[in-house]
Motif scaffolding. Structure first.
Motif, short mmCIF file in Angstrom:
data_model
loop_
_atom_site.label_atom_id
_atom_site.label_comp_id
_atom_site.label_asym_id
_atom_site.label_seq_id
_atom_site.Cartn_x
_atom_site.Cartn_y
_atom_site.Cartn_z
N PHE A 19 0.86 -1.18 0.00
CA PHE A 19 0.00 0.00 0.00
C PHE A 19 0.89 1.24 0.00
O PHE A 19 1.73 1.40 0.90
CB PHE A 19 -0.89 0.05 1.24
CG PHE A 19 -1.94 -1.02 1.33
CD1 PHE A 19 -2.28 -1.78 0.21
CD2 PHE A 19 -2.60 -1.27 2.51
CE1 PHE A 19 -3.25 -2.77 0.28
CE2 PHE A 19 -3.58 -2.26 2.60
CZ PHE A 19 -3.90 -3.01 1.48
N ASP A 20 0.72 2.10 -0.99
CA ASP A 20 1.45 3.37 -0.97
C ASP A 20 0.53 4.50 -1.42
O ASP A 20 -0.68 4.29 -1.63
CB ASP A 20 2.72 3.30 -1.81
CG ASP A 20 2.46 3.21 -3.31
OD1 ASP A 20 1.27 3.14 -3.72
OD2 ASP A 20 3.43 3.23 -4.10
N GLY A 21 1.07 5.69 -1.54
CA GLY A 21 0.26 6.84 -1.91
C GLY A 21 0.02 7.76 -0.72
O GLY A 21 0.30 7.41 0.42
N PRO A 22 -0.53 8.95 -0.97
CA PRO A 22 -0.64 9.97 0.07
C PRO A 22 -1.84 9.87 1.00
O PRO A 22 -1.88 10.52 2.03
CB PRO A 22 -0.72 11.27 -0.74
CG PRO A 22 -1.42 10.85 -2.01
CD PRO A 22 -0.91 9.46 -2.30
N GLU A 23 -2.85 9.04 0.64
CA GLU A 23 -4.11 9.04 1.40
C GLU A 23 -4.04 8.05 2.57
O GLU A 23 -4.35 6.87 2.43
CB GLU A 23 -5.28 8.71 0.49
CG GLU A 23 -6.64 8.74 1.15
CD GLU A 23 -6.87 9.98 2.00
OE1 GLU A 23 -7.04 9.80 3.22
OE2 GLU A 23 -6.88 11.10 1.45
N LYS A 24 -3.64 8.55 3.74
CA LYS A 24 -3.42 7.68 4.90
C LYS A 24 -4.71 7.05 5.40
O LYS A 24 -4.71 5.88 5.80
CB LYS A 24 -2.76 8.49 6.02
CG LYS A 24 -1.34 8.92 5.72
CD LYS A 24 -0.71 9.61 6.92
CE LYS A 24 0.73 9.99 6.64
NZ LYS A 24 1.37 10.65 7.81
N TRP A 25 -5.79 7.82 5.40
CA TRP A 25 -7.05 7.29 5.96
C TRP A 25 -7.54 6.09 5.14
O TRP A 25 -7.96 5.08 5.71
CB TRP A 25 -8.11 8.38 5.97
CG TRP A 25 -9.42 7.92 6.52
CD1 TRP A 25 -9.76 7.76 7.83
CD2 TRP A 25 -10.57 7.51 5.77
NE1 TRP A 25 -11.05 7.27 7.94
CE2 TRP A 25 -11.57 7.13 6.68
CE3 TRP A 25 -10.86 7.45 4.40
CZ2 TRP A 25 -12.83 6.69 6.28
CZ3 TRP A 25 -12.11 7.01 4.00
CH2 TRP A 25 -13.08 6.63 4.94
N LEU A 26 -7.45 6.16 3.83
CA LEU A 26 -7.87 5.04 2.99
C LEU A 26 -6.98 3.81 3.22
O LEU A 26 -7.46 2.68 3.19
CB LEU A 26 -7.85 5.43 1.51
CG LEU A 26 -9.08 6.15 0.96
CD1 LEU A 26 -8.89 6.45 -0.53
CD2 LEU A 26 -10.35 5.32 1.16
N LYS A 27 -5.69 4.04 3.44
CA LYS A 27 -4.79 2.92 3.70
C LYS A 27 -5.17 2.22 5.01
O LYS A 27 -5.19 0.99 5.09
CB LYS A 27 -3.34 3.39 3.72
CG LYS A 27 -2.75 3.62 2.33
CD LYS A 27 -1.29 3.97 2.37
CE LYS A 27 -1.07 5.41 2.69
NZ LYS A 27 0.33 5.85 2.51
#
Length: 346
Positions: free
Chosen positions: A24-32
């Motif tokens: 899991f990567d990317g800027p959206e912490k809540w979705l992760k």
């Protein structure tokens, strides 16, 4: 294996299609965090979690501990789940050891590596996961995508929401986590009613999304570079990320271009324009007037291009959150000097 969008991941897991190893990567912490919870809730029962769920942080774990955990067999359960947060903090040596060990990952294990930003796919773990597992990148929706995201989210929860209500909710909240929290409250408020309407939102009440951004908004309207950079720094220190700040810029410049269109092309008077934009009170109306004086039509259109570019640089990992906001503020607020303006006209 190609990178999945978050929508595809949630759909697959809901249908029982679960990979052995995820990145899991990317800027959206809540979705992760939501994705991690989805895997745990799907794979493990409440009773089996104490013995079959391991969590590590890359900043304070050893490769041997991680490998031992994901190579261990589950106890009184069909599956074992291992989560490695802050995977970007693993040392290069640990990254290499874990990457090599993934080739013998048991089918009974579901392993998740979580990166705070974009993962470097040339490193051992990302390279191996992209080959044998599933890479999911979690992006924050653009401001104009939020209403559609809300409509989809409400539908997945078993109800519906009018697009007007979704738009109102998107305008009032700072990020996906706050939107989700407000939806929880709205579901309780409407009870057995099947659809959320604008009237429900008005009756229930919502947080004023302007609250934390009031200083930044005033700086944008007045085109005060020093104050804009100061507000960007304050928001960063409060932990508010660029994904929640960029929509503030978008909303203001959207209002400016619409106001110019209504005033100059349609011949509307100021009072009608205020009403169309929902600007009540002399303060907000005065801010629009100030913005119209500060920014030419060319500068407003240029601002939109700069906002889109900043979104892309943030999503691709070219810029970190704090730097992205500061650079956007600088690029939008700065004025051409007199010689540059004359040169542009020649």
């Amino acid at each position: 294996m190609p990178t999945y969008k978050s929508e595809q991941f949630f759909s697959d897991v809901s249908r029982g299609k679960i990979s052995g190893v995820y990145l899991f990567d990317g800027p959206e912490k809540w979705l992760k965090e939501r994705a991690i919870k989805k895997i745990i809730d799907t794979v493990l029962t409440d009773e089996s979690r104490d013995l079959n769920l391991d969590r590590f942080h890359g900043s304070d774990c050893r490769a041997s501990d991680v490998v031992n955990a994901f190579q261990s067999m589950p106890f009184l359960s069909e599956k074992r789940v291992v989560i490695v947060q802050e995977s970007e903090e693993l040392t290069s040596g640990d990254n290499h050891i874990i990457g090599e060990a993934l080739s013998v990952l048991p089918q009974s294990t579901v392993l998740v590596f979580v990166y705070d930003g974009k993962a470097g796919l040339r490193e051992a773990i990302p390279a191996q996961v992209s080959s044998i597992g599933t890479v999911v990148t979690f992006w924050t929706p653009f401001a104009n995508q939020l209403p559609s995201w809300i409509v989809s989210e409400v539908r997945q929860r078993g109800k519906s929401i009018s697009f007007g209500a979704a738009h109102t909710l998107a305008e009032s909240c700072r990020d996906l986590q706050e939107i989700s929290s407000e939806l929880d409250k709205l579901f309780l408020f409407i009870g057995k009613k099947n659809q959320i309407d604008v009237e429900d939102i008005r009756n229930h009440g919502l947080p004023d999304g302007r609250g934390d951004f009031k200083g930044l908004e005033e700086a944008i309207w007045s085109r005060s570079l020093a104050e804009g950079l100061h507000q960007a720094q304050l928001l960063g220190e409060m932990g508010i990320r660029a994904e929640a700040i960029f929509p503030v810029f978008e909303k203001i410049f959207r209002n400016l271009i619409l106001a110019r269109y209504l005033l100059e092309r349609k011949g509307w008077n100021r009072t009608d324009v205020y009403a169309e934009l929902g600007l009540r009170g002399k303060t907000r109306q005065g801010q629009l007037d100030q913005g119209l004086r500060q920014y030419s039509l060319e500068e407003v259109l240029s601002a939109f291009k700069k906002i889109v570019k900043a979104h892309l640089e943030l999503k691709t990992g070219a810029l970190q959150s704090d730097l992205a906001v500061s650079l956007l503020t600088l690029n939008i607020f700065k004025k051409k000097d007199k010689k540059a303006r004359i040169s542009a006209l020649c």
